[in-house]
Structures are given as structure tokens and as C-alpha cells.
Scaffold this motif. Structure first.
Motif, PDB file in Angstrom:
ATOM      1  N   LYS A  73      -2.849   0.347  -2.589  1.00  0.00           N
ATOM      2  CA  LYS A  73      -1.745  -0.576  -2.336  1.00  0.00           C
ATOM      3  C   LYS A  73      -2.154  -2.004  -2.702  1.00  0.00           C
ATOM      4  CE  LYS A  73       1.159   2.335  -0.324  1.00  0.00           C
ATOM      5  NZ  LYS A  73       2.533   2.608  -0.821  1.00  0.00           N
ATOM      6  N   LYS A 111       3.228  -3.254   6.645  1.00  0.00           N
ATOM      7  CA  LYS A 111       3.833  -3.016   5.331  1.00  0.00           C
ATOM      8  C   LYS A 111       5.102  -3.852   5.229  1.00  0.00           C
ATOM      9  CE  LYS A 111       5.349   0.693   2.222  1.00  0.00           C
ATOM     10  NZ  LYS A 111       6.692   0.145   1.865  1.00  0.00           N
ATOM     11  N   ILE A 160       0.934  -4.476   1.478  1.00  0.00           N
ATOM     12  CA  ILE A 160       0.284  -4.404   2.783  1.00  0.00           C
ATOM     13  C   ILE A 160      -0.240  -5.794   3.119  1.00  0.00           C
ATOM     14  CG2 ILE A 160      -1.573  -3.405   4.158  1.00  0.00           C
ATOM     15  CD1 ILE A 160       0.628  -1.415   3.464  1.00  0.00           C
ATOM     16  N   VAL A 205      -2.674  -5.591  -1.541  1.00  0.00           N
ATOM     17  CA  VAL A 205      -2.987  -6.152  -0.228  1.00  0.00           C
ATOM     18  C   VAL A 205      -2.980  -7.687  -0.273  1.00  0.00           C
ATOM     19  CG1 VAL A 205      -4.773  -6.398   1.546  1.00  0.00           C
ATOM     20  CG2 VAL A 205      -4.310  -4.149   0.537  1.00  0.00           C
ATOM     21  N   LYS A 252      -8.263   2.210   3.610  1.00  0.00           N
ATOM     22  CA  LYS A 252      -7.078   3.021   3.895  1.00  0.00           C
ATOM     23  C   LYS A 252      -5.970   2.750   2.886  1.00  0.00           C
ATOM     24  CE  LYS A 252      -3.627   3.921   7.513  1.00  0.00           C
ATOM     25  NZ  LYS A 252      -3.221   3.625   8.912  1.00  0.00           N
ATOM     26  N   TYR A 253      -5.823   1.489   2.509  1.00  0.00           N
ATOM     27  CA  TYR A 253      -4.758   1.097   1.587  1.00  0.00           C
ATOM     28  C   TYR A 253      -5.311   0.755   0.198  1.00  0.00           C
ATOM     29  CZ  TYR A 253      -2.085   0.786   5.928  1.00  0.00           C
ATOM     30  OH  TYR A 253      -1.482   1.068   7.127  1.00  0.00           O
ATOM     31  N   LYS A 254      -6.296   1.513  -0.237  1.00  0.00           N
ATOM     32  CA  LYS A 254      -6.964   1.208  -1.509  1.00  0.00           C
ATOM     33  C   LYS A 254      -6.038   1.313  -2.715  1.00  0.00           C
ATOM     34  CE  LYS A 254      -8.833   5.922  -1.924  1.00  0.00           C
ATOM     35  NZ  LYS A 254     -10.097   6.709  -2.002  1.00  0.00           N
ATOM     36  N   TYR A 287      -9.145  -1.103   6.838  1.00  0.00           N
ATOM     37  CA  TYR A 287      -7.785  -1.274   6.314  1.00  0.00           C
ATOM     38  C   TYR A 287      -7.790  -1.274   4.785  1.00  0.00           C
ATOM     39  CZ  TYR A 287      -5.583  -2.530  10.796  1.00  0.00           C
ATOM     40  OH  TYR A 287      -5.062  -2.530  12.076  1.00  0.00           O
ATOM     41  N   ASN A 307      -8.224  -4.167  -4.521  1.00  0.00           N
ATOM     42  CA  ASN A 307      -6.790  -4.083  -4.210  1.00  0.00           C
ATOM     43  C   ASN A 307      -6.242  -5.340  -3.543  1.00  0.00           C
ATOM     44  OD1 ASN A 307      -8.415  -3.440  -1.999  1.00  0.00           O
ATOM     45  ND2 ASN A 307      -6.871  -2.145  -1.031  1.00  0.00           N
TER      46      ASN A 307
END
Length: 266
Positions: free
Chosen positions: A175, A134, A139, A177, A171-173, A168, A210
Motif C-alpha cells: 500500500k 485507511k 494508509i 503509506v 503489514k501494508y507493504k 504497520y 512503500n
């Protein structure tokens, strides 16, 4: 009256949120190809360029400095330590990936040893690949694609690595990226450098919404392509040939604006 007041507060909050932007500015360096003069201890052109990048970074307001691989000319402990000691003087967060020239087991510099030495002599924030970090409100996922058994001009993102990438992304959908790697997955110039399983990689990216950008090196070319899924593929020119790139990303609730600038180094 109370309901109206609550609605007004909610509306103001919503308008405020819509105007909020996440923003980051970072330097991207690839193919520094550091080669030290171990015998005469003279300043080599590659070290001189890296020292310029170090000075530029310390004078800038950039949030981070990213190295995309081929940081040294060949798998060599002495050159790696020299690289590490120079980037250790960068007064910004530094994130280092690897390229096809950086590691080779036959020369006693596999990926594990590479990061052990690199992190012994520098404050690099990456210790293995793939890795998710982060930075500000973004991310960054650092990918591998290299073969430590033999230096190959073509990348290969193995199924195992793509599975980790997808985890990943899930997990960071929620955020923003940015994917950082050495080998590009779009074939631009040299087919001999094209990535082996690029189609599987591109199919994976298409399943997620994302991803703002995929940043790569290796081709020693400056190009930027927006693919059919709205992902910006940005390739970074070679520091060994005298250039690197500064990237600014600004996002709002429904848009992402990416600006890039080539920096020349003598």
C-alpha cells in the motif's frame, strides 16, 4: 484465435491498470494552540482561526482533515472540549494527533483521558497512537513521540513505538503509506527542538519502499525535502501564526506526485 483474444484482453487490462491513479487531497493543521476565554467568553484569536479552518474544510472537496498536535495551548480540559466541539462541526473525516503541549499527567490530562474527552465531544477517528487508518486508497500511520509526564520541546519516538511502526509498514507493504506526526525527524531550524532518536527512525524508514511522505509540525516552518530514499518530508506551518497546508497526492503504478498549497488564515 481464442488465445489471441485472451492476450488482447490481458493487454488492455494491463494498460488500463497502468493508467489508474490513487488520489487524495487533505488539509493538515498543526499548532492551533487553542486557548479559550473561560471568564469573559470572548472570541480568542486561536478559536477564530480554527473556526476559519472549519469553514474552509466544509466548503472544500478535501477527503480528510488532519491535526498534527499542539491542538491546545496547554493541557487543559476546558480548552480541549472547546477544540473538540469546533472540529465536531467539520463535515469531513477528522483525524487528530497530539503534540508536546496537549497532555500532561500532573494536570490530569494524560493521553487516555485526552482521547476520551476528544472523542466524547467530536467525531475524531483516532483513539490512540500509534494508529494506522485507511483513507481512500492510502494508509495513514499516526505516530506519537510525546511525553505525557512533562511537556518537552523535543520529540522521542521510543523503540516500542518504532517497532509498532515497522509492523504497520510490513503489514501494508503493498500500500501507499503516509506517516503523520508532530515531531519532524529532519533537523531544519531549531536544534533545541530536534528529535532525540531521529537516526534510528530514519534507518527504519530506509528499510521500506512503500512510504510516500512523512508529514510533521512542531517547527512552525514550511519546508519540503526529498530524502535519499525518495521519501518526501513535509513540514506544516503553524495555524497559531496564521497558516496551514493542503496536500494532494496522486500515485500511478510507478510514480507519486505531491502538490501542496499554503492557506493563510487571519
Amino acid at each position: 484465435m481464442k488465445t489471441l483474444k485472451l492476450f488482447s484482453i490481458f493487454l488492455l487490462f494491463a494498460l488500463f491498470q497502468t493508467g489508474i491513479c490513487a488520489e487524495i487531497t487533505f488539509s493538515t493543521i498543526t499548532d492551533a494552540c487553542i486557548k479559550a476565554d473561560k471568564i469573559n467568553n470572548n472570541m480568542t484569536p486561536s478559536i477564530k482561526k480554527l473556526l476559519t479552518v472549519k469553514d474552509d474544510a466544509n466548503l472544500s472537496k478535501n477527503d480528510a482533515i488532519l491535526f498534527l498536535g499542539n491542538n491546545i495551548q496547554g493541557a487543559n480540559n476546558y480548552d480541549l472540549v472547546m477544540f473538540a466541539k469546533i472540529i465536531n462541526k467539520i463535515k469531513k473525516p477528522v483525524y487528530v494527533g497530539i503534540g508536546n503541549k496537549d497532555t500532561q499527567k500532573a494536570k490530569h490530562l494524560d493521553k487516555k483521558e485526552y482521547y476520551r474527552l476528544l472523542n466524547k465531544f467530536s467525531k475524531n477517528k483516532v483513539s490512540k497512537l500509534p494508529s494506522a487508518k485507511k483513507i481512500n486508497d492510502f494508509i495513514f500511520i499516526f505516530m506519537d513521540g510525546t511525553n505525557e509526564m512533562i511537556s518537552m520541546p523535543r520529540g522521542y519516538y521510543k523503540d516500542k513505538e518504532l517497532i509498532i511502526l515497522e509492523k504497520y509498514l510490513e503489514k501494508y507493504k503493498n500500500k501507499n503509506v503516509v506517516i503523520v506526526q508532530h515531531f519532524p525527524i529532519l533537523e531544519i531550524k531549531d536544534s533545541l527542538k530536534s528529535t532525540y532518536n531521529a537516526e534510528a527512525y530514519k534507518a527504519l524508514l530506509a528499510r521500506h519502499n512503500n512510504i510516500i511522505a512523512v508529514i510533521s509540525g512542531h517547527e512552525n516552518e514550511d519546508f519540503e525535502i526529498l530524502d535519499e530514499n525518495g521519501i518526501k518530508h513535509i513540514n506544516i506551518p503553524s495555524l497559531n501564526e496564521g497558516e496551514y497546508k493542503v496536500i494532494n497526492i496522486k500515485t500511478s503504478a510507478d510514480d507519486a506526485i505531491i502538490k501542496t498549497k499554503i492557506i493563510s488564515v487571519e
